[in-house]
Every structure is written in C-alpha cells, then in structure tokens.
Design an enzyme around this catalytic site. Structure first.
Site, PDB file in Angstrom:
ATOM      1  N   CYS A  83       0.775  -1.239   0.000  1.00  0.00           N
ATOM      2  CA  CYS A  83       0.000   0.000   0.000  1.00  0.00           C
ATOM      3  C   CYS A  83       0.814   1.302   0.000  1.00  0.00           C
ATOM      4  O   CYS A  83       0.740   2.082  -0.936  1.00  0.00           O
ATOM      5  CB  CYS A  83      -0.951   0.002   1.190  1.00  0.00           C
ATOM      6  SG  CYS A  83      -2.098  -1.380   1.175  1.00  0.00           S
ATOM      7  N   HIS A  99      -1.461   6.059   2.506  1.00  0.00           N
ATOM      8  CA  HIS A  99      -1.573   5.065   3.567  1.00  0.00           C
ATOM      9  C   HIS A  99      -1.741   5.834   4.876  1.00  0.00           C
ATOM     10  O   HIS A  99      -0.989   6.770   5.155  1.00  0.00           O
ATOM     11  CB  HIS A  99      -0.332   4.175   3.631  1.00  0.00           C
ATOM     12  CG  HIS A  99      -0.528   2.967   4.472  1.00  0.00           C
ATOM     13  ND1 HIS A  99      -0.375   2.981   5.839  1.00  0.00           N
ATOM     14  CD2 HIS A  99      -0.885   1.707   4.154  1.00  0.00           C
ATOM     15  CE1 HIS A  99      -0.625   1.778   6.310  1.00  0.00           C
ATOM     16  NE2 HIS A  99      -0.944   0.987   5.319  1.00  0.00           N
TER      17      HIS A  99
END
Length: 503
Positions: free
Chosen positions: A73, A127
């Site tokens: 991510c 993130h």
C-alpha cells in the site's frame, strides 16, 4: 494495515477548469468484467458483477496492462501520488514518510490545490498514519475524512453482515460514499464551494482484508460457482527469495486457528480457499456499487461534462494462486492492477490499450488532461526537485491507443533474508517478466549491488501466462535472459526509447 484503494477524482470546469474525481480502491486486482480475457488475473473465476466500473471503462481510456511500482500500500500510493518511483521516494514500507525520507515532493492533490482547486480527501488515499504524515495535510484544502470502524477487525478474515444490521452501524466504505456525496453537493448552487473547481479523492478500503460486506452481495457468487485455482503450487525452480509467507492473512484469528505455515508449496484447506475467494469477489461487487452511487450523484448534479474521472487499485492480490495470498511479491498477480481515466470529450466512446503502462504515469496524465500544461521529466538526481515526473502522460494513448510507447514497466519489492537486505527488481515486457534479487544498500546510497544476486526469475507469458515455471536457468532462454538483464539494469529511462529486440 488497510489495503487497496481506488481513487476517484473529479475536476470541474467551473472558472474554466476541469474538475477531477479521483477513485482509489485497496487490494483490487483486475477482477472486473471489463478485463475479461488475457488480462484477467485468473482463468478460474465465476462471472463478475461489476456493472458500474464496466460502464466507466466503456467511456474511459482502459489500461489493460498497468503495473504498480511496488505491490504494497504505502510505497505504491506514495509512488503514484508523487509521480516518483520507490528508489526516489525511498518508501519501501508502511512506516516511513516520503517528505522526511525522500524529499518534499508535490503530490497530485497538492498540485491541484496549488492551481486553485478545492482538494478534498476521504477514506484511504495515502496510507494512513505516520507513513503519510497522517494523510499529508498540505495536500488538502479541507479537513481529511476517515470513517468510524464498527465491523472491521482482526477476528475474521471475512464476514457477510446481514444488511439490516448495517443501518445503525454502517460499514466504513458506506460512510466514505456518503461523505463523497456530501462533498460533491458543496460545489453546487448554494453550496459552500459553489463555482470553484474541485479535486475530490475517494479511497475505498474494500476489498482489503477483512473482506467485510453486506450479506446480500453473496447472491452474485453462488457457492457452486466458486472454484479453486488451477495452480496451487509455487513456480517450478522459483528462488525462495521470491516467496511471501502471507503473514497479513495469517494474523486474522480465524486463519491463525488453521495453523498454516505460509511455507512454499503449502496451502490452505480447500473450503477456506473457496470461502475467501467468494468473499473477495463479493467485496469487489460491494465497492463497485458504491462507486456507482458516487458517479450517479456526480452526473445528477451536472458535473459529468466537465469532470475527469480516474480510477485505480493500489496493487494486485493473490487469491491462492501458487499457494500465495495477499500482495508482497513481484509476481504478475501482485504488480498488475486496474486503472482507467475518463476525460470528457476525449474518451467518451471508450479506448482500450494493451500498451505497458505504470502507475507513475497518472500524475502527468491528470495535469495535461486538466489543461494545466505538462510536467518536466525528473533529472537523474531529483530529491531536491519538488515537481517533476518519472512516468509518461497517457494523453497520447487517448488519441491513439497504438501510439509509440515505452516497451517495459518496472516494479520492485524488498526482502530481508538471513540478515541481508535484498531488493527484487522486475521488468515486464510484452512477452516476459524478468526479475533479479540483488543485495541492496539503503541510506545513503539506495542502490542495488548487481554483482551479489540471491535469485533470478524469467517467465514466458506467451506460453505460461500464470507464471508457473521459472526459465531463468533454461539454456533455451539464455540469450533472452541476457537481454532482459541488460534491460532491467538499464532501468526505466532507457525503456522510454524502445530498442529493437525480441524482449
């Protein structure tokens, strides 16, 4: 850790500027009907129910072969949002913040904010947490929105919630959808931002683990249609460094009870594999429905003709193929992710390209499509350059999907093996995926040591699209491997000017 997000940006033509609706989806492999065929992630799957994304694809530039720069991510999102590759951002994990480690790079939402847009973010775009400086506040014009968690926890890797139980305690992605609708209405007549151009980033969490969704979505995937992967084994002759023990999945309590080791050539029980695959598909369809609601509101408010819409998943995901789960690898299933861009007046009839594209290409694309000029290519050393690109604008492919283009895409993934820091570099060409795993020196060099390799992989997609046999040591591929090694080490700059060759 929360996974794949789809970014949905809307750019409004108010005061002469196009809006941008920027969708991000977490852990979404190209498990969409519009990818059916050679670019679908697995030959074994039920009919997918993704009508809204399929409709968007039908009026977008659909990138059939788009690749992320790192299949996890924060590194992937950081790369896309800054237009820089991981070896420039220095972000390879979920802990560090690019502005502290890589440089004070301008991000996509920050750029539009600097150009007079109201930038609003919700859900998962960067993130969350320290890895992004807590959603990179400088990128946004208004306070960032995060949903309240009621159902998403680490007890169960998946759960179908009875629809009636979601009214008082809605799922996080429902709340994000509601915030998107509310935000869009702020730009209509009488709204707080009436007449101003917008960049709205909508980041959905599903289908990231846990696969939590309304129970009604199971109807699209009857149990009898759910099949096991055809290749529940590691690639033949795969180096061990290429493997991930999928610890992310094994930390959920229901999975921990199975005592799965995550070792090479082990697998989960068949019933568990089927259940996880069914839940993933259902979560994808749930997310598709939410995107449809946001798109419908955008159109009903009159923004459709002057709004650019981009959609992407932050990386792929392995659903038991090779016995692997999650991302965290350099395999095709982890690095290949969906991406599409709708530009009113340019892509309305739908454009499909099989050219190799990369997530770093999105930043310059949105800038050019919005009429904000073009971005300069980054110099060899660009850590002190706040705005530049390491990708290519996709606008030429909107004009001609077969236009001359780069001949490779590049991804990477770090490993720690017996105390040695390693970086797996992989290059995807039209026919092959080639990967080398050299020792890697972190700060201050951030450079591979090509003379110290821990593994080499070569997969021939013409005869082995599922990457089931590593041919790096096959004498019949010696010349091909030599050429691909040269291409990999030459890097992305050299790939911008394709050279003749069978690679």
């Amino acid at each position: 850790m929360i996974g794949t997000v789809v970014l949905f940006c809307v750019l409004h033509l108010a005061v002469g500027k196009k809006n941008v609706l920027f969708f991000a989806v977490d852990d979404l492999r190209p498990q969409l009907t519009c990818y059916e065929g050679a670019d679908f992630p697995s030959p074994v799957h039920p009919p997918m129910h993704t009508p809204n994304l399929d409709a968007l694809a039908g009026r977008s530039l659909l990138l059939k072969r788009a690749y992320v720069q790192q299949a996890v991510c924060s590194p992937s999102r950081t790369s896309l949002l800054t237009g820089r590759r991981p070896d420039t951002t220095h972000i390879y994990d979920l802990v560090h913040y690019f502005r502290k480690l890589g440089g004070n790079f301008t991000t996509i939402p920050e750029y539009f904010k600097m150009n007079g847009y109201i930038s609003a973010g919700m859900g998962k775009i960067f993130h969350p947490g320290a890895a992004s400086g807590h959603d990179d506040p400088i990128s946004w014009s208004v306070p960032y929105f995060h949903a309240t968690t009621y159902w998403e926890n680490r007890d169960n890797s998946w759960k179908a919630i009875p629809d009636g139980m979601l009214k008082e305690k809605p799922l996080v992605d429902f709340q994000i959808k509601e915030q998107a609708l509310k935000t869009l209405n702020e730009f209509t007549s009488g709204g707080q931002y009436e007449g101003k151009p917008f960049f709205i980033a909508v980041g959905f969490h599903r289908p990231h683990l846990p696969f939590v969704f309304p129970e009604s979505y199971l109807q699209y995937y009857p149990e009898e249609q759910i099949r096991l992967p055809t290749n529940e084994y590691a690639p033949v002759d795969m180096p061990s460094v290429a493997w991930s023990e999928y610890g992310e999945l094994r930390t959920y309590l229901d999975q921990a009870k199975l005592n799965a080791s995550g070792n090479i050539n082990t697998s989960l029980p068949d019933d568990d594999v089927r259940a996880l695959r069914r839940a993933y598909y259902s979560a994808v369809s749930w997310t598709d429905s939410l995107i449809g609601e946001v798109m419908g509101e955008m159109e009903s408010l009159g923004f459709a003709n002057d709004t650019i819409v981009s959609f992407w998943g932050d990386h792929g995901w392995q659903l038991g193929e090779h016995g692997e789960w999650c991302k965290h690898t350099n395999f095709e299933l982890a690095t290949h992710a969906p991406m599409m861009v709708h530009v009113p007046g340019m892509t309305d009839d739908g454009i499909v390209t099989e050219k190799l594209t990369e997530f770093v290409d999105l930043f310059p694309t949105l800038v050019e499509a919005a009429g904000l000029g073009s971005m300069d290519l980054c110099p060899e050393v660009s850590n002190n350059v706040t705005l530049c690109r390491e990708g290519e604008s996709l606008v030429p492919l909107m004009k001609n999907p077969n236009a001359p283009w780069k001949d490779a895409s590049f991804s990477q993934y770090p490993r720690l093996q017996n105390g040695t820091k390693i970086m797996g570099y992989t290059v995807r060409t039209d026919q092959y995926r080639y990967t080398e795993w050299p020792k890697f020196n972190y700060a201050p060099e951030y450079k591979p040591v090509w003379t110290d390799l821990f593994g080499v992989e070569l997969y021939d997609h013409k005869i082995d699209p599922e990457e089931n046999r590593n041919r790096a040591k096959d004498p019949a591929y010696a010349v091909v491997a030599q050429g691909l090694s040269k291409k990999l080490r030459a890097g992305w700059r050299a790939a911008r000017s394709p050279q003749p060759g069978p690679y």
